[in-house]
Design a protein around this motif. Structure first.
Motif, PDB file in Angstrom:
ATOM      1  N   UNK A  27      -1.707 -25.616 -18.006  1.00 26.18           N
ATOM      2  CA  UNK A  27      -2.553 -24.275 -18.352  1.00 26.18           C
ATOM      3  C   UNK A  27      -2.387 -23.517 -16.853  1.00 26.18           C
ATOM      4  N   UNK A  28      -2.741 -23.351 -15.695  1.00 26.00           N
ATOM      5  CA  UNK A  28      -2.294 -22.872 -15.120  1.00 26.00           C
ATOM      6  C   UNK A  28      -0.578 -22.227 -14.848  1.00 26.00           C
ATOM      7  N   UNK A  29       0.126 -22.844 -15.152  1.00 21.25           N
ATOM      8  CA  UNK A  29       1.168 -22.353 -15.337  1.00 21.25           C
ATOM      9  C   UNK A  29       0.976 -21.046 -16.453  1.00 21.25           C
ATOM     10  N   UNK A  30       0.291 -21.589 -17.404  1.00 20.40           N
ATOM     11  CA  UNK A  30       0.367 -20.443 -18.949  1.00 20.40           C
ATOM     12  C   UNK A  30      -0.225 -19.201 -18.605  1.00 20.40           C
ATOM     13  N   UNK A  31      -1.368 -19.136 -17.128  1.00 13.59           N
ATOM     14  CA  UNK A  31      -2.057 -18.820 -16.774  1.00 13.59           C
ATOM     15  C   UNK A  31      -1.134 -17.442 -16.287  1.00 13.59           C
ATOM     16  N   UNK A  79      -6.723 -13.850 -11.237  1.00 17.54           N
ATOM     17  CA  UNK A  79      -7.332 -15.156 -12.057  1.00 17.54           C
ATOM     18  C   UNK A  79      -7.327 -16.348 -11.517  1.00 17.54           C
ATOM     19  N   UNK A  80      -6.282 -16.676 -10.531  1.00 15.43           N
ATOM     20  CA  UNK A  80      -7.031 -18.054 -10.403  1.00 15.43           C
ATOM     21  C   UNK A  80      -8.150 -18.380  -9.627  1.00 15.43           C
ATOM     22  N   UNK A  81      -8.860 -17.027  -9.380  1.00 15.78           N
ATOM     23  CA  UNK A  81     -10.172 -17.174  -8.996  1.00 15.78           C
ATOM     24  C   UNK A  81     -11.517 -17.214  -9.801  1.00 15.78           C
ATOM     25  N   UNK A  82     -11.107 -16.666 -10.994  1.00 14.38           N
ATOM     26  CA  UNK A  82     -11.805 -16.775 -11.925  1.00 14.38           C
ATOM     27  C   UNK A  82     -12.059 -18.375 -12.232  1.00 14.38           C
ATOM     28  N   UNK A  83     -11.212 -19.199 -12.382  1.00 16.80           N
ATOM     29  CA  UNK A  83     -10.406 -20.365 -12.912  1.00 16.80           C
ATOM     30  C   UNK A  83     -11.229 -21.399 -12.397  1.00 16.80           C
ATOM     31  N   UNK A  84     -10.937 -21.056 -10.795  1.00 21.69           N
ATOM     32  CA  UNK A  84     -11.833 -21.587  -9.657  1.00 21.69           C
ATOM     33  C   UNK A  84     -13.059 -22.221  -9.503  1.00 21.69           C
ATOM     34  N   UNK A  85     -13.558 -20.689  -9.562  1.00 18.94           N
ATOM     35  CA  UNK A  85     -14.697 -20.517  -9.865  1.00 18.94           C
ATOM     36  C   UNK A  85     -15.959 -21.372 -10.634  1.00 18.94           C
ATOM     37  N   UNK A  92      -6.644 -29.701 -23.656  1.00 15.23           N
ATOM     38  CA  UNK A  92      -5.805 -29.821 -24.543  1.00 15.23           C
ATOM     39  C   UNK A  92      -5.234 -28.359 -25.588  1.00 15.23           C
ATOM     40  N   UNK A  93      -6.631 -28.026 -25.600  1.00  9.02           N
ATOM     41  CA  UNK A  93      -6.319 -26.820 -26.875  1.00  9.02           C
ATOM     42  C   UNK A  93      -6.390 -25.607 -26.006  1.00  9.02           C
ATOM     43  N   UNK A  94      -6.723 -26.148 -23.881  1.00  6.13           N
ATOM     44  CA  UNK A  94      -7.074 -24.551 -23.646  1.00  6.13           C
ATOM     45  C   UNK A  94      -5.655 -24.423 -23.378  1.00  6.13           C
ATOM     46  N   UNK A  95      -4.220 -24.984 -23.408  1.00  6.35           N
ATOM     47  CA  UNK A  95      -3.347 -25.307 -22.970  1.00  6.35           C
ATOM     48  C   UNK A  95      -2.652 -24.912 -24.460  1.00  6.35           C
ATOM     49  N   UNK A  96      -2.708 -24.818 -25.383  1.00 10.15           N
ATOM     50  CA  UNK A  96      -2.402 -24.170 -26.839  1.00 10.15           C
ATOM     51  C   UNK A  96      -3.128 -22.711 -26.813  1.00 10.15           C
ATOM     52  N   UNK A  97      -3.660 -22.375 -27.073  1.00 12.74           N
ATOM     53  CA  UNK A  97      -4.463 -20.788 -26.676  1.00 12.74           C
ATOM     54  C   UNK A  97      -3.436 -20.678 -25.653  1.00 12.74           C
ATOM     55  N   UNK A  98      -3.525 -21.034 -24.424  1.00 12.27           N
ATOM     56  CA  UNK A  98      -2.887 -20.120 -23.153  1.00 12.27           C
ATOM     57  C   UNK A  98      -1.646 -19.212 -23.926  1.00 12.27           C
ATOM     58  N   UNK A  99      -0.670 -21.009 -24.206  1.00 14.41           N
ATOM     59  CA  UNK A  99       0.469 -20.658 -23.978  1.00 14.41           C
ATOM     60  C   UNK A  99       0.480 -19.519 -26.101  1.00 14.41           C
ATOM     61  N   UNK A 100      -0.594 -19.709 -26.899  1.00 11.92           N
ATOM     62  CA  UNK A 100      -0.058 -18.355 -27.524  1.00 11.92           C
ATOM     63  C   UNK A 100      -0.404 -16.844 -27.741  1.00 11.92           C
ATOM     64  N   UNK A 101      -1.563 -16.994 -26.297  1.00  9.55           N
ATOM     65  CA  UNK A 101      -1.579 -15.542 -25.835  1.00  9.55           C
ATOM     66  C   UNK A 101      -0.551 -15.345 -25.497  1.00  9.55           C
ATOM     67  N   UNK A 102       0.019 -16.058 -24.696  1.00  7.51           N
ATOM     68  CA  UNK A 102       1.043 -15.076 -24.040  1.00  7.51           C
ATOM     69  C   UNK A 102       2.803 -15.364 -25.220  1.00  7.51           C
ATOM     70  N   UNK A 142     -11.483 -11.088 -23.666  1.00  6.71           N
ATOM     71  CA  UNK A 142     -10.986 -10.412 -22.954  1.00  6.71           C
ATOM     72  C   UNK A 142     -10.319 -11.840 -22.205  1.00  6.71           C
ATOM     73  N   UNK A 143      -9.041 -11.689 -21.466  1.00  2.94           N
ATOM     74  CA  UNK A 143      -7.951 -13.283 -20.492  1.00  2.94           C
ATOM     75  C   UNK A 143      -9.112 -13.420 -20.116  1.00  2.94           C
ATOM     76  N   UNK A 144      -9.185 -12.394 -18.817  1.00  6.41           N
ATOM     77  CA  UNK A 144     -10.357 -13.064 -17.906  1.00  6.41           C
ATOM     78  C   UNK A 144     -11.272 -14.070 -18.209  1.00  6.41           C
ATOM     79  N   UNK A 145     -12.318 -13.053 -19.221  1.00  9.46           N
ATOM     80  CA  UNK A 145     -13.094 -14.244 -19.697  1.00  9.46           C
ATOM     81  C   UNK A 145     -12.610 -15.707 -20.473  1.00  9.46           C
ATOM     82  N   UNK A 146     -11.488 -15.922 -20.822  1.00  5.47           N
ATOM     83  CA  UNK A 146     -11.051 -16.881 -21.381  1.00  5.47           C
ATOM     84  C   UNK A 146     -10.456 -17.944 -20.081  1.00  5.47           C
TER      85      UNK A 146
END
Length: 224
Positions: A63-67, A80-86, A112-122, A130-134
């Motif tokens: 997931x973080x690779x996609x981010x 972005x990583x800080x938002x994920x970490x929080x 698993x779906x979170x990884x799919x979503x980020x890949x499709x977003x990319x 909003x990507x930051x919210x996601x």
């Protein structure tokens, strides 16, 4: 060439996830033994286990690779990583300390779906919010994934708060280590002549890996 590489890499990822599926947000038997038997405050061991979880947790790393894949500036990566970490820290600590438990198969399927979503977003296929919210939202989900696994181990309540804070700090240390390597790798890739093809292939692989993870965890949920 990239089509052949994609097919080979998808096959490799399938074999890898089948072989190591139980380690997504998982804890090895040796570490489970320590966690179940430890009583009192053990800051250094919990710090180490938190870092180990992050650098060996392929679901987090995918997931973080996609981010950060298209983030060229360190400032953007930190944001972005800080938002994920929080988000991850909130649900990890809240889940363990309050006893909020979510079925591990269900939460890992969503991961698993979170990884799919980020890949499709990319890939430019989808962008619902909003990507930051996601990123923050999926951080909450990933934190619940680990907290649910930890709750399946009979961890002593003696020193629990201090130990969980140390564990969470270790997760963030491991995250920095992993992302330093990924950021360097993606920076190098952006300078390659075939970066457009590389980006498409990489994010197709991310989507495939997320879909495989979702499939395995969904089957586990219904067969448990």
């Amino acid at each position: 060439m990239w089509n052949r590489l994609t097919k080979f890499s998808i096959y490799f990822l399938l074999c890898f996830i089948i072989a190591s599926d139980t380690f997504a947000h998982g804890v090895t038997q040796q570490d489970q033994g320590f966690l179940a038997g430890a009583s009192g405050i053990h800051l250094v061991p919990y710090l180490y286990l938190g870092a180990k979880h992050m650098v060996t947790g392929y679901d987090h790393l995918l997931y973080l690779a996609g981010v950060i894949f298209f983030l060229g500036r360190l400032k953007e990566v930190v944001l972005f990583v800080s938002l994920f970490a929080i988000g991850h820290s909130l649900t990890l600590l809240t889940g363990v300390l309050s006893g909020i438990h979510i079925n591990p198969y269900l939460i890992d399927a969503i991961i698993g779906l979170s990884v799919c979503y980020k890949a499709l977003e990319n890939l430019g296929t989808i962008q619902l919010l909003n990507p930051k919210f996601m990123v923050f939202t999926f951080g909450l989900v990933h934190g619940f994934g680990l907290s649910s696994k930890l709750q399946d181990i009979s961890i002593s309540s003696d020193g629990l708060i201090a130990n969980m804070l140390a564990f969470n700090l270790g997760v963030e240390v491991g995250q920095v280590i992993a992302l330093t390597f990924l950021f360097w790798l993606f920076t190098w890739l952006r300078n390659q002549h075939h970066f457009v093809a590389i980006a498409s292939t990489t994010n197709t692989l991310l989507f495939s890996a997320g879909l495989i993870l979702f499939g395995f965890q969904s089957v586990g949920y219904f067969l448990q």
